[in-house]
Design an enzyme around this catalytic site. Sequence first.
Site, PDB file in Angstrom:
ATOM      1  N   HIS A   1     -17.025  -0.373  18.529  1.00 27.49           N
ATOM      2  CA  HIS A   1     -18.425  -0.320  18.961  1.00 27.49           C
ATOM      3  C   HIS A   1     -18.459   0.160  20.409  1.00 27.49           C
ATOM      4  O   HIS A   1     -17.679  -0.307  21.244  1.00 27.49           O
ATOM      5  CB  HIS A   1     -19.041  -1.721  18.827  1.00 27.49           C
ATOM      6  CG  HIS A   1     -20.326  -1.878  19.576  1.00 27.49           C
ATOM      7  ND1 HIS A   1     -21.355  -0.962  19.497  1.00 27.49           N
ATOM      8  CD2 HIS A   1     -20.741  -2.837  20.451  1.00 27.49           C
ATOM      9  CE1 HIS A   1     -22.343  -1.361  20.273  1.00 27.49           C
ATOM     10  NE2 HIS A   1     -21.999  -2.489  20.864  1.00 27.49           N
TER      11      HIS A   1
ATOM     12  N   ASN B   1     -24.847   2.685  24.875  1.00 29.03           N
ATOM     13  CA  ASN B   1     -24.605   1.685  23.830  1.00 29.03           C
ATOM     14  C   ASN B   1     -25.814   1.667  22.893  1.00 29.03           C
ATOM     15  O   ASN B   1     -26.890   1.221  23.275  1.00 29.03           O
ATOM     16  CB  ASN B   1     -24.385   0.318  24.498  1.00 29.03           C
ATOM     17  CG  ASN B   1     -24.219  -0.827  23.512  1.00 29.03           C
ATOM     18  OD1 ASN B   1     -24.659  -0.736  22.365  1.00 29.03           O
ATOM     19  ND2 ASN B   1     -23.602  -1.900  23.954  1.00 29.03           N
TER      20      ASN B   1
ATOM     21  N   CYS C   1     -25.020  -5.152  16.979  1.00 27.34           N
ATOM     22  CA  CYS C   1     -24.002  -4.097  17.101  1.00 27.34           C
ATOM     23  C   CYS C   1     -22.977  -4.152  15.974  1.00 27.34           C
ATOM     24  O   CYS C   1     -22.188  -3.225  15.803  1.00 27.34           O
ATOM     25  CB  CYS C   1     -23.311  -4.203  18.452  1.00 27.34           C
ATOM     26  SG  CYS C   1     -24.474  -4.333  19.809  1.00 27.34           S
TER      27      CYS C   1
HETATM   28  N1  COA Z   1     -25.664  -2.114  39.864  1.00 27.02           N
HETATM   29  C1  COA Z   1     -24.923  -2.347  40.946  1.00 27.02           C
HETATM   30  N2  COA Z   1     -24.328  -3.528  41.187  1.00 27.02           N
HETATM   31  C2  COA Z   1     -24.495  -4.496  40.262  1.00 27.02           C
HETATM   32  C3  COA Z   1     -25.281  -4.324  39.112  1.00 27.02           C
HETATM   33  C4  COA Z   1     -25.877  -3.062  38.930  1.00 27.02           C
HETATM   34  N3  COA Z   1     -26.630  -2.781  37.846  1.00 27.02           N
HETATM   35  N4  COA Z   1     -25.256  -5.459  38.389  1.00 27.02           N
HETATM   36  C5  COA Z   1     -24.497  -6.333  39.075  1.00 27.02           C
HETATM   37  N5  COA Z   1     -24.041  -5.741  40.215  1.00 27.02           N
HETATM   38  C6  COA Z   1     -23.189  -6.307  41.223  1.00 27.02           C
HETATM   39  C7  COA Z   1     -23.380  -7.796  41.360  1.00 27.02           C
HETATM   40  O1  COA Z   1     -24.401  -8.099  42.245  1.00 27.02           O
HETATM   41  C8  COA Z   1     -22.028  -8.233  41.886  1.00 27.02           C
HETATM   42  O2  COA Z   1     -21.964  -7.968  43.271  1.00 27.02           O
HETATM   43  P1  COA Z   1     -21.127  -8.905  44.258  1.00 27.02           P
HETATM   44  O3  COA Z   1     -19.682  -8.785  43.800  1.00 27.02           O
HETATM   45  O4  COA Z   1     -21.379  -8.294  45.575  1.00 27.02           O
HETATM   46  O5  COA Z   1     -21.682 -10.276  44.067  1.00 27.02           O
HETATM   47  C9  COA Z   1     -21.049  -7.265  41.209  1.00 27.02           C
HETATM   48  O6  COA Z   1     -21.837  -6.111  40.813  1.00 27.02           O
HETATM   49  C10 COA Z   1     -20.381  -7.832  39.992  1.00 27.02           C
HETATM   50  O7  COA Z   1     -21.402  -8.402  39.159  1.00 27.02           O
HETATM   51  P2  COA Z   1     -21.087  -8.806  37.687  1.00 27.02           P
HETATM   52  O8  COA Z   1     -22.293  -9.365  37.033  1.00 27.02           O
HETATM   53  O9  COA Z   1     -19.838  -9.656  37.734  1.00 27.02           O
HETATM   54  O10 COA Z   1     -20.787  -7.397  37.062  1.00 27.02           O
HETATM   55  P3  COA Z   1     -19.669  -7.027  36.007  1.00 27.02           P
HETATM   56  O11 COA Z   1     -18.472  -6.474  36.637  1.00 27.02           O
HETATM   57  O12 COA Z   1     -19.480  -8.137  35.004  1.00 27.02           O
HETATM   58  O13 COA Z   1     -20.385  -5.813  35.274  1.00 27.02           O
HETATM   59  C11 COA Z   1     -21.515  -5.454  33.235  1.00 27.02           C
HETATM   60  C12 COA Z   1     -21.598  -6.036  34.634  1.00 27.02           C
HETATM   61  C13 COA Z   1     -22.820  -5.688  32.516  1.00 27.02           C
HETATM   62  C14 COA Z   1     -21.256  -3.947  33.350  1.00 27.02           C
HETATM   63  C15 COA Z   1     -20.324  -6.110  32.504  1.00 27.02           C
HETATM   64  O14 COA Z   1     -20.414  -7.506  32.579  1.00 27.02           O
HETATM   65  C16 COA Z   1     -20.244  -5.720  31.090  1.00 27.02           C
HETATM   66  O15 COA Z   1     -19.978  -4.579  30.800  1.00 27.02           O
HETATM   67  N6  COA Z   1     -20.439  -6.679  30.149  1.00 27.02           N
HETATM   68  C17 COA Z   1     -20.391  -6.407  28.746  1.00 27.02           C
HETATM   69  C18 COA Z   1     -21.701  -5.914  28.357  1.00 27.02           C
HETATM   70  C19 COA Z   1     -21.713  -5.288  27.021  1.00 27.02           C
HETATM   71  O16 COA Z   1     -20.806  -4.602  26.636  1.00 27.02           O
HETATM   72  N7  COA Z   1     -22.774  -5.511  26.308  1.00 27.02           N
HETATM   73  C20 COA Z   1     -22.966  -4.970  25.061  1.00 27.02           C
HETATM   74  C21 COA Z   1     -22.369  -5.819  24.029  1.00 27.02           C
HETATM   75  S1  COA Z   1     -22.930  -5.243  22.554  1.00 27.02           S
END
Ligand code: COA
Length: 347
Positions: A272, A303, A129
């Site tokens: 980004h 993204n 990215c």
């Molecule tokens: N749909 C629904 N629920 C989901 C899920 C999905 N796709 N993925 C995870 N969950 C749930 C989990 O089971 C968890 O549930 P719980 O609270 O009941 O245990 C809850 O959502 C939180 O999970 P978590 O992994 O902590 O999610 P998050 O808030 O961190 O969100 C992302 C996940 C990926 C959206 C977030 O971490 C993120 O945006 N990270 C950066 C990623 C990024 O920008 N990448 C590109 C870089 S170039």
Amino acid sequence: MSTPKANQPALTIPPAVQHARIHGLGSYRPERVVSNAEICENIDSSDEWIQQRTGIIERRFAAPDESIIDMSEAASLQAMKQAGVTADDIDFILFATISHPYQTPAAAPLLAIRLGITSPGALDLSAACAGYCYGISMANDMVRSGSAKYVLVVGVEKLSDYVDPHDRGSAFIFADGAGAAVVGPSDFPGIGPTLYGSDGDKWDNIVQKDSWLNLREAIENPESGLTPRWPYIEMKGQSVFRWAVFSIAPIAKKTLEASGVTPDQLDAFVPHQANMRISDAMVKAMKLPEDVPVARDIATTGNTSAASVPLAMHRMLQAGDAPSGGLALQIGFGAGLAYAAQVVVMP
Ligand code: COA
């Protein structure tokens, strides 16, 4: 310290140019719109969850037979047209991508053939990215040092080929598209100092699940117990999120300082397009005034890794949300983990 040998000729070097800038920008979005509902056919999730956690409403996927070369050709032609240059003017192609499906050779020479650019310097950049912003930095240095007059910088991805549609942690984030810029000589400083860096300790935060060697072992040696599987990209979402907010937001501030620009002097902030919440956190950390337009292309584009910064800037310029000739802070960050950021004068 070694010194030149006595009586040998001094090397001839090309005359340096004082300044460089982006002369033209182009973009390409594939036709097929993929809704959150379609993504949720393969993962246990919902439109509401995806929108709330990422800001993504929909994204674009390329057609099965549409390649990164097809997409980058379309974006490059636009950039070259705006820059007022022809194929004959381009000396070098820097092609940023992580989705070229060949280990070798690079994609850049293929693009050169498509565009009718004869014998340019041509290579691919693997910085995920951050790739496009690294490319802009390198193009700036090449033009200013006199080693190239016009450099075509491309950021393109077809991540739909490399993201597992059944992976609940990444399937909803990534998408396809292309952006391109022509960098060339300028009467004024058009590209500020680039702040770049990497954190190899977090190498496994966004990573191709298996190496090609594991895949070969699984195919050629059934007794290995390995399952032959496509090495999709996987991501440690929370860890990446924290890194982006706590480590990258300060880089954005430092980049402004290095260019001698204050947040209120910006005409656009183009981070980004990783996640809308990351962009919001950066805006807050930088204390960016409310009237500075912020790129929010992720809502309908997803993204697109190396393509996201030029896609987002091009949309802002086309929509009239940012002025041509204005100052933009652009910052790319992602797998590596690597980042690069600079202030540019928008074409
Ligand atoms: N749909 C629904 N629920 C989901 C899920 C999905 N796709 N993925 C995870 N969950 C749930 C989990 O089971 C968890 O549930 P719980 O609270 O009941 O245990 C809850 O959502 C939180 O999970 P978590 O992994 O902590 O999610 P998050 O808030 O961190 O969100 C992302 C996940 C990926 C959206 C977030 O971490 C993120 O945006 N990270 C950066 C990623 C990024 O920008 N990448 C590109 C870089 S170039």
